[in-house]
Design a protein around this motif. Structure first.
Motif, PDB file in Angstrom:
ATOM      1  N   PHE A 194       0.844  -1.191   0.000  1.00 34.03           N
ATOM      2  CA  PHE A 194       0.000   0.000   0.000  1.00 34.03           C
ATOM      3  C   PHE A 194       0.878   1.239   0.000  1.00 34.03           C
ATOM      4  CE2 PHE A 194      -2.533  -3.322   2.012  1.00 34.03           C
ATOM      5  CZ  PHE A 194      -3.757  -3.202   1.360  1.00 34.03           C
ATOM      6  N   SER A 195       0.503   2.203  -0.825  1.00 34.36           N
ATOM      7  CA  SER A 195       1.167   3.508  -0.817  1.00 34.36           C
ATOM      8  C   SER A 195       0.313   4.476   0.005  1.00 34.36           C
ATOM      9  CB  SER A 195       1.321   4.027  -2.245  1.00 34.36           C
ATOM     10  OG  SER A 195       0.042   4.261  -2.815  1.00 34.36           O
ATOM     11  N   TRP A 196       0.847   5.689   0.228  1.00 28.71           N
ATOM     12  CA  TRP A 196       0.052   6.687   0.933  1.00 28.71           C
ATOM     13  C   TRP A 196      -1.212   7.019   0.146  1.00 28.71           C
ATOM     14  CZ3 TRP A 196       0.416   7.480   5.789  1.00 28.71           C
ATOM     15  CH2 TRP A 196       1.647   7.388   6.437  1.00 28.71           C
ATOM     16  N   LYS A 197      -1.095   7.059  -1.174  1.00 30.35           N
ATOM     17  CA  LYS A 197      -2.271   7.335  -1.998  1.00 30.35           C
ATOM     18  C   LYS A 197      -3.323   6.248  -1.815  1.00 30.35           C
ATOM     19  CE  LYS A 197      -4.033   7.397  -6.683  1.00 30.35           C
ATOM     20  NZ  LYS A 197      -3.878   6.841  -8.024  1.00 30.35           N
ATOM     21  N   ASP A 198      -2.881   4.974  -1.791  1.00 27.41           N
ATOM     22  CA  ASP A 198      -3.815   3.859  -1.596  1.00 27.41           C
ATOM     23  C   ASP A 198      -4.562   4.001  -0.272  1.00 27.41           C
ATOM     24  OD1 ASP A 198      -2.985   2.712  -3.984  1.00 27.41           O
ATOM     25  OD2 ASP A 198      -1.425   1.510  -3.004  1.00 27.41           O
ATOM     26  N   ILE A 213     -12.193   2.457  -2.700  1.00 24.84           N
ATOM     27  CA  ILE A 213     -11.644   1.363  -1.895  1.00 24.84           C
ATOM     28  C   ILE A 213     -10.959   0.336  -2.793  1.00 24.84           C
ATOM     29  CG2 ILE A 213     -12.237  -0.564  -0.367  1.00 24.84           C
ATOM     30  CD1 ILE A 213     -14.529   1.201   0.724  1.00 24.84           C
ATOM     31  N   ALA A 214     -11.631  -0.018  -3.890  1.00 21.05           N
ATOM     32  CA  ALA A 214     -11.047  -0.982  -4.834  1.00 21.05           C
ATOM     33  C   ALA A 214      -9.730  -0.455  -5.403  1.00 21.05           C
ATOM     34  CB  ALA A 214     -12.034  -1.276  -5.960  1.00 21.05           C
ATOM     35  N   GLU A 215      -9.709   0.830  -5.763  1.00 18.13           N
ATOM     36  CA  GLU A 215      -8.474   1.436  -6.276  1.00 18.13           C
ATOM     37  C   GLU A 215      -7.375   1.371  -5.228  1.00 18.13           C
ATOM     38  OE1 GLU A 215      -7.735   2.871  -9.207  1.00 18.13           O
ATOM     39  OE2 GLU A 215      -9.670   3.110 -10.218  1.00 18.13           O
ATOM     40  N   GLY A 216      -7.747   1.617  -3.965  1.00 14.99           N
ATOM     41  CA  GLY A 216      -6.759   1.563  -2.886  1.00 14.99           C
ATOM     42  C   GLY A 216      -6.167   0.181  -2.708  1.00 14.99           C
ATOM     43  N   PHE A 217      -6.955  -0.852  -3.007  1.00 10.82           N
ATOM     44  CA  PHE A 217      -6.458  -2.225  -2.887  1.00 10.82           C
ATOM     45  C   PHE A 217      -5.836  -2.729  -4.188  1.00 10.82           C
ATOM     46  CE2 PHE A 217      -9.125  -2.348   0.905  1.00 10.82           C
ATOM     47  CZ  PHE A 217      -8.334  -3.106   1.773  1.00 10.82           C
ATOM     48  N   VAL A 274     -10.419   0.223 -11.532  1.00 10.28           N
ATOM     49  CA  VAL A 274     -11.775   0.250 -12.072  1.00 10.28           C
ATOM     50  C   VAL A 274     -11.835   1.361 -13.111  1.00 10.28           C
ATOM     51  CG1 VAL A 274     -14.225   0.526 -11.554  1.00 10.28           C
ATOM     52  CG2 VAL A 274     -12.690  -0.499  -9.846  1.00 10.28           C
ATOM     53  N   PRO A 275     -12.008   1.026 -14.392  1.00 15.85           N
ATOM     54  CA  PRO A 275     -12.061   2.072 -15.426  1.00 15.85           C
ATOM     55  C   PRO A 275     -13.141   3.092 -15.119  1.00 15.85           C
ATOM     56  CG  PRO A 275     -11.874  -0.094 -16.434  1.00 15.85           C
ATOM     57  CD  PRO A 275     -12.129  -0.325 -14.969  1.00 15.85           C
ATOM     58  N   LYS A 276     -12.754   4.367 -15.065  1.00 13.95           N
ATOM     59  CA  LYS A 276     -13.706   5.426 -14.720  1.00 13.95           C
ATOM     60  C   LYS A 276     -14.843   5.505 -15.745  1.00 13.95           C
ATOM     61  CE  LYS A 276     -11.743   7.426 -11.074  1.00 13.95           C
ATOM     62  NZ  LYS A 276     -10.588   6.563 -10.864  1.00 13.95           N
ATOM     63  N   GLY A 277     -14.551   5.128 -16.988  1.00  7.36           N
ATOM     64  CA  GLY A 277     -15.589   5.185 -18.014  1.00  7.36           C
ATOM     65  C   GLY A 277     -16.775   4.319 -17.670  1.00  7.36           C
ATOM     66  N   TYR A 278     -16.520   3.120 -17.116  1.00  9.23           N
ATOM     67  CA  TYR A 278     -17.609   2.235 -16.733  1.00  9.23           C
ATOM     68  C   TYR A 278     -18.466   2.865 -15.625  1.00  9.23           C
ATOM     69  CZ  TYR A 278     -15.121  -1.455 -19.263  1.00  9.23           C
ATOM     70  OH  TYR A 278     -14.501  -2.204 -20.239  1.00  9.23           O
ATOM     71  N   VAL A 279     -17.784   3.461 -14.645  1.00  9.82           N
ATOM     72  CA  VAL A 279     -18.483   4.053 -13.504  1.00  9.82           C
ATOM     73  C   VAL A 279     -19.379   5.200 -13.959  1.00  9.82           C
ATOM     74  CG1 VAL A 279     -18.205   5.267 -11.310  1.00  9.82           C
ATOM     75  CG2 VAL A 279     -16.660   3.387 -11.895  1.00  9.82           C
TER      76      VAL A 279
END
Length: 254
Positions: A87-91, A207-211, A215-220
């Motif tokens: 995990f990074s600080w960003k995560d 949360i998923a991005e942090g792990f 997740v492609p933003k286009g889908y969201v």
């Protein structure tokens, strides 16, 4: 100055600017929905002020983070490992922000479906959420969304002036859109529930991005746009039905 003139004369720079402006505006939608829902729980005379403060702080945070681009890039470096997952600080910031969004949206949904009377809900809301609390929560999410926004900008271009212009343009759009969006959400209760659902989805995405699950933003955003379109159609159907009932009621009176 010579550097800026070279950028202004570069077609590539203009393409990068246009692309980044669109990306920053799209990323700002999440932040704007949260600000709109949260400030609508304040007394009417405080809402506009809270929205302006929240969005202004988002601009200050993003411009401040842009001055520390080298530090922002380092936030993506792994700092801790848990069960083989680094995990990074960003995560960790994304996970914390995602959990907060899920908790906040779930709490608001529970409040909306509670069987308490409207008077009790209003009194409870006034006690539990004041101007300072609202601004504090907005700033917390501003930080999460700002880091995500700046990391995206750094990944798309290496030119700081382009990043600055894109961030300012996106925040100006947020500032202009905040009032009508908040009013629309406030005037349409079903839209509130839809927006809260969006916040849960956005929180789970963070949360998923942090792990490490990209997740492609286009889908969201496509899912959000489709859901919003369905809700617009539902609103049109409800209004059409109400007009028909009103017309029938007037006919019976005559």
């Amino acid at each position: 100055m010579e550097y800026l003139l070279e950028l202004a004369a570069s077609p590539t720079a203009w393409i990068a600017l246009a692309t980044l402006v669109v990306m920053e505006i799209v990323l700002g939608i999440d932040n704007l929905i949260f600000i709109s829902i949260l400030t609508n729980k304040l007394p009417v005379h405080q809402r506009t002020k809270a929205r302006r403060i929240g969005i202004s702080m988002a601009l200050i945070l993003r411009l401040g983070l842009l001055t520390t681009v080298a530090w922002i890039v380092q936030l993506t470096a792994p700092v801790v490992e848990v069960f083989g997952q680094t995990f990074s600080w960003k995560d960790m910031i994304l996970i914390a922000g995602g959990l907060f969004l899920v908790w906040k949206a779930t709490t608001e949904i529970h409040h909306s479906v509670d069987i308490k009377s409207e008077a009790e809900k209003a009194a409870s809301s006034t006690v539990t959420l004041g101007m300072a609390a609202a601004i504090g929560q907005i700033l917390m999410l501003d930080l999460v969304f700002s880091i995500d926004s700046i990391v995206t900008a750094v990944g798309m271009t290496e030119h700081l002036p382009i990043m600055v212009i894109a961030v300012i343009a996106a925040v100006v759009v947020m500032l202009v859109a905040s009032e009508p969006l908040a009013k629309f959400i406030n005037d349409n209760p079903t839209v509130v529930m839809l927006a809260l659902g969006f916040l849960i989805m956005i929180g789970m995405t963070l949360i998923a991005e942090g792990f490490g699950a990209h997740v492609p933003k286009g889908y969201v955003y496509t899912a959000m746009a489709f859901s919003a379109l369905i809700e617009v159609l539902n609103m049109l159907v409800r209004r059409s039905r109400q007009r028909r009932l009103d017309a029938e009621a007037q006919g019976q009176k005559v």
